[in-house]
Design a protein around this motif. Structure first.
Motif: not given
Lengths: 204, 453
Positions: B371-396
């Motif tokens: 369990l210690d290796q898991a993320a602290d929070l897991i966000l689940v999106s509404v279908d259609g919004y693909d959550l990305k982990g990219a760094m340094g993007k200049e827009t939401l």
């Protein structure tokens, strides 16, 4: 590192199937990791702890019973205990399992013909000639485990391969930390390529 | 089979599992209604076809790991396509080496069953089985992907392709289709070769090509694009033909299972969670960032950061090398704050509708020694919004025309031949103990999944 969790690795298989060889190799690997290890070997135990016993079914059961008692104490005290005994009867192994608790059965699967060919101790020859009675595989049955935690095919695998299988399984079972080194999974070039694939699919 | 064995019903049951990565239950229903899957249609009534849940996060590496182990990620250790190396800001690619559990095919091997396993994600490097294992996605090359290595020659002769090239697929829809079709053809060739020429008790073939097709062409299918929708359906027809070819080869002692690991929908926006964290002041990045930012570039003042998809980690003191947030109350307050803000603030830039459907704390989803290796929070999106982990993007948010489909959680599918399934709301983790039960092999005590039949 967390405190060492005791367990018993119980190597079972025909005479000459490589139980002792493998137990020695695993012992070495576990010691290298700094674990407390004790090895109980059929041939050695019979010269001390159970030297009063023969090879009748009753005596064989007693032999395993005493070894099980020792293995239980060691396991309870956080020792990695490696037992290599032909232990041909399922029922007896089941009793050891119930008694010891953290019990990992390693079935050293090896064709009888290969064991006879190897005949390291010259025992098969004697058994076939009728000089030894109740010899497992020749004049006494061997009951292979139905659901062992580990199966190694000692007729076709090298000692290194079988040892690696046992160590990986022990890590999966949570008894030892997983091996982080070993053969390189990705070369530097492959890792870049794999990362690029993940990037192309939007995962990085 | 001998007369006596038949009398005693002793012939052991065999199982074939065909994995169609990312294929939604609702999509297959639609394809059936449209008459696009005639082979699956003729098989359908012979078993139970049901909707199935994926796991969180619903990406193939996690979902198939849960499937093959029958366990939740805190027991097998695979939480995404990339992960943190414990105690560092370095990332690593989880592989079969980091998977901390026995797999379905290893349990079957131990029980003396002969298995053939082809192309399942997170099976590289190939671990030993009683039979043949060909690793799938993220295997670098066929030569390193096969156990036993002696099978490499056969696969080369069959022109085996591990995966479609996603960079080529990004270039154009035509190239995406060419890549998908070539990989699919090679997969079917190899599948039928092994079905026909090898002994097996359990056979699994994973079709990754569906996931690639949907990522690159789902929107074209969904909007009935005059050029590419028909070509999308051609691939589906080939998949359906493959199901027919497999089905027609089976005898009465074999059970066929067709399943997917998650669903798919049209992607409205890619959503960059790290941009949002930075906007909220929880993540600081260097002022003159390198071209490709990495997790290691997270500034020392950061309180949180995210990895794909929607996994938010708190920069925790004692765990991260430059941890800022104290464990205990401070950690819990920050988790609550981020969770509330994600639900409230992350909104569609056009419509203002919420983009986050749910936020889980890790202990709500996972249980086990890792369990210690898991993320602290897991966000689940509404279908259609693909959550990305990219760094340094200049827009939401961003919508391109290359990746046009995204995964969904509650729309995977399961069809099991000849069995009734009464359960509802089950998930991919439940399939593995079901296979073991079908094959009469004991289910290990620490398996989380439940038997569905």
């Amino acid at each position: 590192m967390a405190e060492q969790k005791g367990f018993t690795l119980w190597f079972t298989g025909l005479s000459g199937s490589g139980k002792t060889t493998l137990a020695k190799a695993v012992e070495q690997a576990l010691r290298k990791r700094g674990l407390k290890v004790e090895r109980l070997d059929g041939d050695i135990v019979r010269r001390s702890l159970t030297r009063d016993l023969g090879f009748s079914k009753e005596d064989r059961d007693k032999n395993i019973e005493r070894v099980t008692f020792v293995a239980k104490l060691l396991t309870r005290n956080g020792v990695a205990t490696l037992c290599s005994f032909i232990s041909p009867y399922r029922e007896v192994r089941a009793r050891s399992r119930a008694e010891i608790g953290n019990f990992v059965e390693v079935y050293c699967e090896c064709p009888l013909e290969t064991c006879i060919e190897r005949d390291v101790k010259g025992l098969y020859k004697k058994a076939i000639n009728g000089e030894i009675e109740n010899f497992t595989g020749i004049s006494d049955p061997y009951e292979p485990p139905e659901n062992p935690e580990i199966v190694v095919h000692t007729g076709s695998e090298t000692v290194e391969e079988s040892t690696a299988i046992i160590l990986r399984r022990l890590a999966e079972l949570g008894y030892i930390e997983p091996e982080l080194t070993g053969a390189v999974v990705y070369s530097a070039e492959e890792e870049t390529e794999v990362e690029e694939r993940l990037r192309a699919l939007g995962y990085i | 089979m001998s007369f006596f064995n038949r009398l005693r019903g002793k012939r052991k049951r065999r199982v074939v599992v065909i994995g169609l990565d990312g294929t939604p239950y609702t999509f297959v229903q639609r394809a059936l209604e449209l008459g696009r899957m005639p082979n699956f249609a003729r098989m359908l009534g012979e078993g139970t076809f049901k909707r199935m849940n994926s796991v969180h996060p619903c990406v193939s590496s996690v979902a198939w790991s849960c499937y093959m182990t029958g366990k939740n990620p805190a027991k097998h250790g695979i939480y995404g396509f990339i992960d943190r190396k414990p105690g560092t800001y370095d990332t690593t690619i989880p592989t079969s080496r980091t998977m901390r559990s026995e797999t379905l095919w290893e349990i079957l091997s131990r029980a003396g069953k002969r298995v053939i396993v082809m192309n399942v994600p997170v099976t590289y490097p190939p671990r030993q089985v009683n039979g043949i294992l060909i690793s799938g996605f993220l295997s670098p090359k066929v030569e390193k992907a096969v156990y036993p290595p002696t099978e490499v020659g056969t696969l080369k002769r069959l022109g085996y392709i591990i995966d479609a090239d996603p960079w080529a697929a990004r270039e154009s829809k035509d190239k995406a289709l060419a890549e998908v079709n070539a990989a699919l053809d090679s997969r079917v060739r190899a599948l039928l070769h092994y079905m026909d020429n090898e002994e097996w008790d359990f056979l699994q073939c994973h079709v990754m090509e569906t996931d690639r097709l949907y990522h690159f062409l789902w929107e074209q299918m969904d909007t009935d694009d005059p050029v590419y929708a028909p070509r999308f359906w051609e691939v589906i027809a080939r998949i359906d033909q493959m199901l027919g070819e497999v089905y027609d080869r089976l005898d009465e002692h074999t059970t066929l299972i067709v399943m997917s690991d998650h669903g798919f929908c049209t992607l409205k926006y890619e959503v960059y969670v790290n941009y949002w964290l930075a906007q909220k002041g929880w993540l600081t990045l260097p002022e003159n960032p390198p071209q490709r930012l990495k997790l290691a570039d997270v500034g020392p003042h950061s309180l949180a950061y995210s990895l794909d998809p929607g996994r938010v980690f708190i920069n925790l003191r004692g765990r991260e090398p430059a941890g800022r947030v104290a464990p205990g109350a401070e950690y819990e307050v920050l988790r609550d704050e981020i969770a509330a803000a994600a639900l409230e603030d992350m909104r569609d830039p056009e419509t203002g509708a919420p983009m986050i459907a749910h936020v889980f704390r890790r202990e709500e989803l996972y249980h086990g020694p890792l369990l210690d290796q898991a993320a602290d929070l897991i966000l689940v999106s509404v279908d259609g919004y693909d959550l990305k982990g990219a760094m340094g993007k200049e827009t939401l948010t961003f919508k391109g025309d290359e990746l046009v489909g995204m995964h969904t959680y509650d729309d995977a599918m399961l069809w099991v031949q000849g069995q009734a399934i009464a359960a509802e709301g089950f998930c991919v983790t439940d399939v593995m103990p079901t296979v073991l039960r079908l094959m009469d092999v004991p289910i290990p005590d620490d398996v989380d999944g439940r038997v569905l039949i």
